[in-house]
Design an enzyme around this catalytic site. Structure first.
Site, PDB file in Angstrom:
ATOM      1  N   GLY A  22      48.072  41.784  45.844  1.00 17.81           N
ATOM      2  CA  GLY A  22      49.242  41.417  46.648  1.00 17.81           C
ATOM      3  C   GLY A  22      49.747  42.628  47.417  1.00 17.81           C
ATOM      4  N   GLU A  98      45.011  38.743  36.631  1.00 15.04           N
ATOM      5  CA  GLU A  98      46.213  39.589  36.518  1.00 15.04           C
ATOM      6  C   GLU A  98      46.786  39.511  35.109  1.00 15.04           C
ATOM      7  OE1 GLU A  98      47.958  39.513  41.070  1.00 15.04           O
ATOM      8  OE2 GLU A  98      48.610  37.962  39.700  1.00 15.04           O
TER       9      GLU A  98
END
Ligand code: A5P
Length: 221
Positions: A22, A98
């Site tokens: 991100g 993640e």
């Protein structure tokens, strides 16, 4: 100072570092890459193909989870952070890796802007859930019945495929009264791989507030 710079201060020579996915995580990986080019010796564990590609481009050596028992630190972004430092993640589609990398780290550091701070998870109205393709119709029906209608995520006019070759459902939600209960209920649906709820995982949240960085530590760690 930026949140990426503050996170960089936590990195020591020899560390194994989780590389998030991100915008916020990318800013950190870019800054880390510069330090590596200046001689810092760390090894990275990427949370997505995107972060692996970026790290490789920057010359950050990468390892996999079978080469290390525990990471020293994992640095990643988030989509929502509540007062207990519980999170919603996954708008970037890398939620499963993640969560795995965060779970393997001694400390999980989260980088966000102040717009991500919410009074209760679900405030922004979306919870990503990754499902195996075969289970898509069943998962969609069950999530709809639970009152959280899902939309299969699209990319370039096609169904988005995760790094794990799965689909991601963006479920419409309201602020969640009991995130642990909801997590258990969603995980009980056959075919669900995982959700974007990261509960009791973050140790430290660094919040960009103009030119300042606010630091929040989880209580009782
Ligand atoms: C990736 O799958 C996500 O979990 C990101 O960490 C999260 O969406 C935050 O991304 P940004 O820093 O781009 O807002």
């Amino acid at each position: 100072m930026t949140i990426a710079e503050r996170a960089l201060e936590m990195i020591q020579d020899g560390f194994v570092v989780g590389l998030g996915t991100g915008r916020a995580a990318t800013e950190f990986v870019n800054a880390l890459g510069k330090r590596v080019q200046q001689g810092l010796r760390i090894r990275g564990v990427p949370t997505s193909q995107r972060s692996a590609d970026l790290a490789t481009q920057l010359g950050i050596p990468l390892i996999t989870l079978d080469q290390v028992e525990q990471l020293d630190l994992d640095v990643d972004g988030a989509d929502e952070v509540d007062p207990n430092l519980d999170l919603i993640k996954g708008l970037g589609g890398a939620l499963i890796r993640e969560k795995i990398v965060a779970a393997a780290a001694k400390r999980f550091i989260v980088l966000v802007g102040s717009e991500k701070i919410v009074p209760a998870l679900g405030a922004h109205g979306v919870l990503p859930v990754e499902v195996v393709p075969f289970a898509l119709p069943l998962c969609m029906r069950r999530l709809t019945a639970m009152g959280m209608p899902p939309t299969p995520r699209q990319k370039d006019g096609k169904l988005f495929i995760s790094d794990n070759a799965n689909y991601v459902l963006d479920c419409k939600i309201q602020p969640i009264a009991d995130p642990r209960k909801l997590e258990a209920e969603i995980l009980a649906i056959p075919g669900v791989v995982g959700t974007g709820l990261f509960l009791g995982m973050a140790h430290t949240v660094l919040i960009q507030d103009g030119d300042n960085v606010q630091v929040k530590e989880r209580k009782g760690q």
